[in-house]
Motif scaffolding. Structure first.
Motif, PDB file in Angstrom:
ATOM      1  N   ARG A  17      -0.946 -80.995 170.418  1.00  0.00           N
ATOM      2  CA  ARG A  17      -1.606 -82.093 169.700  1.00  0.00           C
ATOM      3  C   ARG A  17      -0.543 -83.104 169.265  1.00  0.00           C
ATOM      4  O   ARG A  17       0.571 -82.715 168.911  1.00  0.00           O
ATOM      5  N   LEU A  61     -12.112 -81.302 170.011  1.00  0.00           N
ATOM      6  CA  LEU A  61     -12.553 -80.431 168.915  1.00  0.00           C
ATOM      7  C   LEU A  61     -13.744 -79.588 169.370  1.00  0.00           C
ATOM      8  O   LEU A  61     -14.770 -80.125 169.787  1.00  0.00           O
ATOM      9  N   CYS A  96      -1.990 -86.177 164.763  1.00  0.00           N
ATOM     10  CA  CYS A  96      -2.824 -85.083 164.253  1.00  0.00           C
ATOM     11  C   CYS A  96      -2.044 -84.241 163.250  1.00  0.00           C
ATOM     12  O   CYS A  96      -2.579 -83.797 162.238  1.00  0.00           O
ATOM     13  N   VAL A 101      -7.416 -91.063 166.381  1.00  0.00           N
ATOM     14  CA  VAL A 101      -6.034 -90.561 166.427  1.00  0.00           C
ATOM     15  C   VAL A 101      -5.259 -91.360 167.475  1.00  0.00           C
ATOM     16  O   VAL A 101      -5.739 -91.589 168.583  1.00  0.00           O
TER      17      VAL A 101
END
Ligand code: SF4
Length: 228
Positions: A119, A108, A123, A41
């Motif tokens: 986030r 996570l 994401c 990410v």
């Protein structure tokens, strides 16, 4: 240059506009499905600052010292979203990422995100029309990626002159005060890559966002002030 507190308000406004727009798609994504939560990410330093503040307020900054948050050698390409688009608009070939680090994101836990309110947009844009846990391949709705990419460009533009990298790398840099050592410099919007048949879907998202007011100015007016 826009003051950081205003940048954060603009970012929240963008997140809200995107969530309302994306709500119209019948995505299969559900809480507990975290196939897309990997160390690949990416985000901007603007989003990274928001995560750092969130962790500091929750007295969780020390978690970033854990081995899971140690950055590995970058495998990303040399382009941010806006420099990638700029190269395409100039007709140049673009270096792709060598490979993706698909190990789970260190935020996570038990298939849930432990920084969910902050986030990054990288994401938020993950979505699939079909359950993708088995195949690992997301089924995107036509036009959805074009709209999401345009908003990635807006975020980078708001943070022009900042940094862009993987979330793990950039947080390591922000934690040690050496963010300039990671990733690429963020750039202003050079144009968009929205195909003619995607415009009817993407234009309402962009026009609606540009017209939203933040601190007595429209999002469009703030964007014009964003260049470093
Ligand atoms: S920050 Fe949260 S939503 Fe994003 S990849 Fe990590 S666990 Fe998933």
């Amino acid at each position: 240059m826009i003051p950081r507190p205003i940048q954060r308000l603009l970012l929240t406004t963008l997140y809200d506009a995107f969530a309302e727009w994306a709500d119209a798609f019948a995505f299969a994504c559900r809480k507990g499905c975290a196939t897309c939560c990997t160390r690949s990410v990416t985000m901007t330093s603007l989003e990274g600052d928001g995560i750092m503040t969130f962790l500091a307020e929750a007295d969780r900054l020390s978690a970033l010292s854990a081995p899971a948050f140690q950055p590995t050698a970058s495998r990303m390409g040399q382009c941010t979203t806006n420099t990638f688009v700029a190269a395409h608009l100039r007709g140049e070939s673009v270096e792709e990422a060598e490979s993706w680090d698909l190990r789970p994101c260190p935020f996570l836990k038990e298939e849930s995100c432990t920084i969910y309110p902050v986030r990054p947009f990288g994401c938020r844009l993950f979505a699939s029309l079909d359950p993708c846990a088995a195949s690992g391949v997301a089924e995107m709705a036509p036009g959805y990626l074009a709209g999401a990419t345009a908003l990635l460009q807006y975020i980078e533009h708001l943070d022009s002159g900042g940094r862009w990298s993987t979330m793990v790398e950039l947080l390591a840099g922000l934690r040690t005060g050496q963010a300039d050592g990671y990733g690429q410099t963020t750039a202003a919007i050079p144009g968009f890559l929205v195909a003619p048949d995607e415009r009817d879907l993407v234009e309402p998202l962009l026009q609606g966002l540009l017209a939203r007011e933040v601190e007595n100015q429209t999002f469009a007016q703030w964007l014009r002030k964003a260049r470093p």
